[in-house]
Design an enzyme around this catalytic site. Structure first.
Site, mmCIF file in Angstrom:
data_model
loop_
_atom_site.group_PDB
_atom_site.id
_atom_site.type_symbol
_atom_site.label_atom_id
_atom_site.label_comp_id
_atom_site.label_asym_id
_atom_site.label_seq_id
_atom_site.Cartn_x
_atom_site.Cartn_y
_atom_site.Cartn_z
ATOM 1 N N ARG A 145 0.844 -1.206 0.000
ATOM 2 C CA ARG A 145 0.000 0.000 0.000
ATOM 3 C C ARG A 145 0.867 1.239 0.000
ATOM 4 N NH1 ARG A 145 -3.323 -3.733 2.376
ATOM 5 N NH2 ARG A 145 -5.162 -4.062 1.062
ATOM 6 N N ASP A 174 -0.213 -6.349 -3.744
ATOM 7 C CA ASP A 174 -1.625 -6.054 -3.477
ATOM 8 C C ASP A 174 -2.183 -5.285 -4.660
ATOM 9 O OD1 ASP A 174 -4.161 -5.527 -2.070
ATOM 10 O OD2 ASP A 174 -3.044 -6.161 -0.306
ATOM 11 N N HIS A 245 -6.861 -9.380 -4.242
ATOM 12 C CA HIS A 245 -5.789 -8.399 -3.986
ATOM 13 C C HIS A 245 -4.753 -8.410 -5.102
ATOM 14 C CE1 HIS A 245 -6.988 -6.947 0.008
ATOM 15 N NE2 HIS A 245 -7.406 -8.175 0.248
ATOM 16 N N ASP A 314 -7.100 -13.978 1.203
ATOM 17 C CA ASP A 314 -8.114 -13.201 1.917
ATOM 18 C C ASP A 314 -8.956 -12.373 0.949
ATOM 19 O OD1 ASP A 314 -5.717 -11.788 1.347
ATOM 20 O OD2 ASP A 314 -6.363 -10.139 2.631
ATOM 21 N N GLU A 315 -10.118 -12.019 1.413
ATOM 22 C CA GLU A 315 -10.964 -11.003 0.780
ATOM 23 C C GLU A 315 -11.000 -11.162 -0.741
ATOM 24 O OE1 GLU A 315 -10.637 -7.373 3.949
ATOM 25 O OE2 GLU A 315 -8.983 -7.539 2.534
ATOM 26 N N TRP A 381 -7.002 -13.811 11.295
ATOM 27 C CA TRP A 381 -7.059 -12.337 11.369
ATOM 28 C C TRP A 381 -8.445 -11.812 11.634
ATOM 29 C CZ3 TRP A 381 -9.428 -8.663 8.083
ATOM 30 C CH2 TRP A 381 -10.040 -9.162 6.924
ATOM 31 N N ASP A 408 -2.584 -0.747 12.520
ATOM 32 C CA ASP A 408 -3.115 0.412 11.798
ATOM 33 C C ASP A 408 -4.299 0.999 12.563
ATOM 34 O OD1 ASP A 408 -4.275 -2.096 11.099
ATOM 35 O OD2 ASP A 408 -5.264 -1.227 9.341
ATOM 36 N N TRP A 456 -0.742 -2.629 8.452
ATOM 37 C CA TRP A 456 -1.267 -2.295 7.124
ATOM 38 C C TRP A 456 -1.083 -0.804 6.906
ATOM 39 C CZ3 TRP A 456 -2.028 -6.541 4.459
ATOM 40 C CH2 TRP A 456 -2.360 -7.712 5.142
ATOM 41 N N THR A 457 -0.646 -0.425 5.705
ATOM 42 C CA THR A 457 -0.137 0.943 5.563
ATOM 43 C C THR A 457 -0.982 1.857 4.669
ATOM 44 O OG1 THR A 457 1.314 0.232 3.760
ATOM 45 C CG2 THR A 457 2.250 0.205 5.990
ATOM 46 N N GLU A 458 -2.267 1.538 4.515
ATOM 47 C CA GLU A 458 -3.089 2.432 3.675
ATOM 48 C C GLU A 458 -2.965 3.894 4.106
ATOM 49 O OE1 GLU A 458 -4.171 -0.471 4.935
ATOM 50 O OE2 GLU A 458 -5.667 -1.428 3.650
HETATM 51 C C1 ACM Z 1 -6.435 -8.883 5.936
HETATM 52 O O1 ACM Z 1 -6.422 -8.021 6.824
HETATM 53 N N1 ACM Z 1 -7.164 -8.709 4.840
HETATM 54 C C2 ACM Z 1 -5.692 -10.091 6.076
#
Ligand code: ACM
Length: 543
Positions: A145, A174, A245, A314-315, A381, A408, A456-458
């Site tokens: 990110r 990502d 992702h 994930d996601e 997570w 974060d 996480w660095t958004e």
């Molecule tokens: C995650 O936070 N999507 C692993």
């Protein structure tokens, strides 16, 4: 002496003269400890103005390093008397003992040069016996990110080592950027590592940073990071996130996307945040492409220090697959119940592929949905539940629930907190995080191989912002991950004692130049007024 993380046992003898790191102090490194000696000379040496030349083991005023296989592999016994002796069950144990010795020498031992020739170099006589609670004491750094220049990663490794943390999970790919050079697919970094602009704040924010953002690690950069980590007894876990992702990869190679439902040739590297619908197409082309990627990744991250490879999982929205005639046909041909099962199929394919090459797959807890490949491990997570299910099924688990150890997330409810995201998780909350949930069977509890804090660095656009979110909370996390003295019952933990020890630890962080969140709240330059976050008010942990 305000050690963090707290050691298992610690006995001081103030009745006799302390050990002093003098101009004549020599360093004896028994076989296997040469790397630790190199590290001590390169860090403590300049900080305290002492060269630590080689000398005989055990001499008065000397420091001796030795492996003693009767100790646990990462355990150590540090004796400070007329001489200093650091015994470890392996070189790693000696290294953790050397880290403790550095703490005992005082905050000045954390500087890069000697600021005060008259600084105390005395250490009271004492014996510290110690060994970690968990073998996996990890931190995820999201370099996708926001790209962290290589030097920031090396510094981050030093900070992990100073806290006896031993796993760096590098989130390398990502939607918003691909960060590792892959020689056979050069556009992954030529095109996939750059985005034209960046959302400032949460995706609901109206603000943009119009400066193009990008960067990647060359293969030699990665080899340097892995070697630097190994010298500090830190394993690096690379993450190549599939099949979601993946928009940066699709932007670089449009054939990787679901071309029958979306014009992938026009997809840019993503410039905002959230869960992205543009996932990989379930084709043979995609499989061969990522096998090629992973062949290079395995070469860059050797099995000895990177037995695990993280494949994300994930996601992964399934909307494009269910809309795609090609993906539906593929699912049918594979004998799946529907296109929604393609995520599990992807993960099982690469789990087998890794196992055939002597590596182990680890993935986010969504990989449970498709049935875990044999030997796969899970990063839990979304809470504890995925980890509990995996552990009860006999799989290794790393507990990193977002409700507790996503750094974060904001660390105070105050309005001054920069770009507040998620739950309020204070220093005390992290200190009271327990990785092994009550009620696990003993066999399942033994499957919790460790714990990890995720960064996480958004909304962390710089090294300073990362420092702010990570510290001081990483010190509390390190004690949770390492210390066998911490009661399993979070309520029984002595946070007042930890706070007392933190006053010394802040001085260490100051000497290291860490831009942590001060106990009184953010400094004016650490605030981000007007940048929208996503605070979750009063949300209970969903455990
Ligand atoms: C995650 O936070 N999507 C692993």
């Amino acid at each position: 002496m305000d050690l963090i993380p707290a050691p298992a046992t610690h006995a001081e003898d103030p009745s006799r003269a302390p050990f002093v790191l003098g101009t004549g102090t020599t360093l004896a490194a028994a076989p296997g400890t040469e790397g630790v000696a190199r590290w001590l000379r390169a860090t403590v040496g300049p900080a305290l103005g002492r060269d630590l030349p080689p000398g005989p083991a055990g001499a008065d005023g000397s420091v001796t390093l030795r492996v003693d296989p009767s100790l646990p592999p990462e355990g150590y016994r540090l004796t400070v008397a007329a001489a200093v002796e650091i015994l470890g069950g392996s070189a790693a144990g000696v290294f953790w003992g050397a880290q403790t010795f550095r703490q005992l020498l005082g905050p000045a031992a954390y500087r890069r040069a000697c600021a005060d020739p008259g600084v105390s170099r005395a250490v009271p006589r004492q014996v510290v016996e110690d060994a970690p609670r968990f073998g996996w004491r990890g931190v995820l750094l999201d370099v996708a990110r926001h790209f962290a220049p290589k030097d920031d990663v090396l510094r981050f490794l030093d900070l992990l080592a100073a806290h006896k943390l031993n796993v760096l999970h590098l989130h390398l790919t990502d939607d918003q950027g691909w960060r590792v050079e892959i020689r056979r697919h050069p556009r992954l970094t030529e095109a996939g590592s750059w985005r034209a602009r960046t959302k400032r704040g949460h995706r609901a924010s109206e603000l943009w940073d119009e400066t193009p953002h990008g960067g990647h690690y060359t293969q030699d950069d990665i080899r340097e990071i892995v070697a630097y980590a190994a010298e500090r007894h830190i394993r690096v876990v690379p993450e190549i996130d599939v099949p979601g992702h993946s928009q940066a990869a699709i932007a670089a190679y449009p054939e990787l996307g679901n071309t029958d439902v979306i014009g992938t040739a026009a997809l840019p590297v993503w410039d905002t945040w959230g869960v992205n619908p543009n996932v990989l197409a379930p084709t043979e082309t995609t499989l061969r492409f990522y096998e090629g990627v992973l062949e290079e990744v395995l070469d860059l991250f050797p099995a000895a220090t990177s037995p695990f490879v993280h494949l994300g999982g994930d996601e992964c929205p399934t909307g494009q697959w269910t809309a795609s005639p090609a993906a539906r046909a593929r699912a049918e041909e594979l004998g799946l119940a529907g296109a929604h099962e393609l995520q599990g199929w992807f993960i099982r394919h690469f789990g087998r592929w890794l196992a055939e090459r002597g590596r182990r797959l680890i993935g986010w807890d969504e990989i449970l949905d498709g049935g875990l490949p044999p030997g796969a491990a899970v990063s839990s997570w979304r809470g504890y539940a995925g980890g509990i299910a995996a552990a009860e099924a006999g799989h290794d688990v790393v507990m990193c629930p977002e409700q507790h150890v996503y750094l974060d997330h904001r660390q105070d409810p105050g309005a001054d907190e920069p770009v507040p995201i998620g739950y309020v998780r204070t220093l005390e909350d992290v200190y009271r995080f327990e990785p092994v949930p009550p009620g696990l069977s003993p066999a399942a509890a033994a499957r919790v191989i460790g714990t990890q804090a995720n960064v996480w660095t958004e909304v962390m656009e710089s090294r300073s912002r990362v420092d702010y979110q990570v510290f001081p909370r990483l010190a509390a996390f390190a004690e949770v991950a390492w210390s066998t003295r911490l009661p399993a019952d979070p309520a029984a933990r002595d946070f007042a004692d930890f706070t007392r020890r933190m006053s010394t630890h802040y001085a260490r962080l100051d000497a290291l130049g860490v831009d942590y969140r001060p106990p009184g709240g953010p400094l004016p330059r650490q605030r981000r007024p007007g940048v929208v976050g996503r605070p979750i008010e009063g949300a209970p942990p969903n455990v």
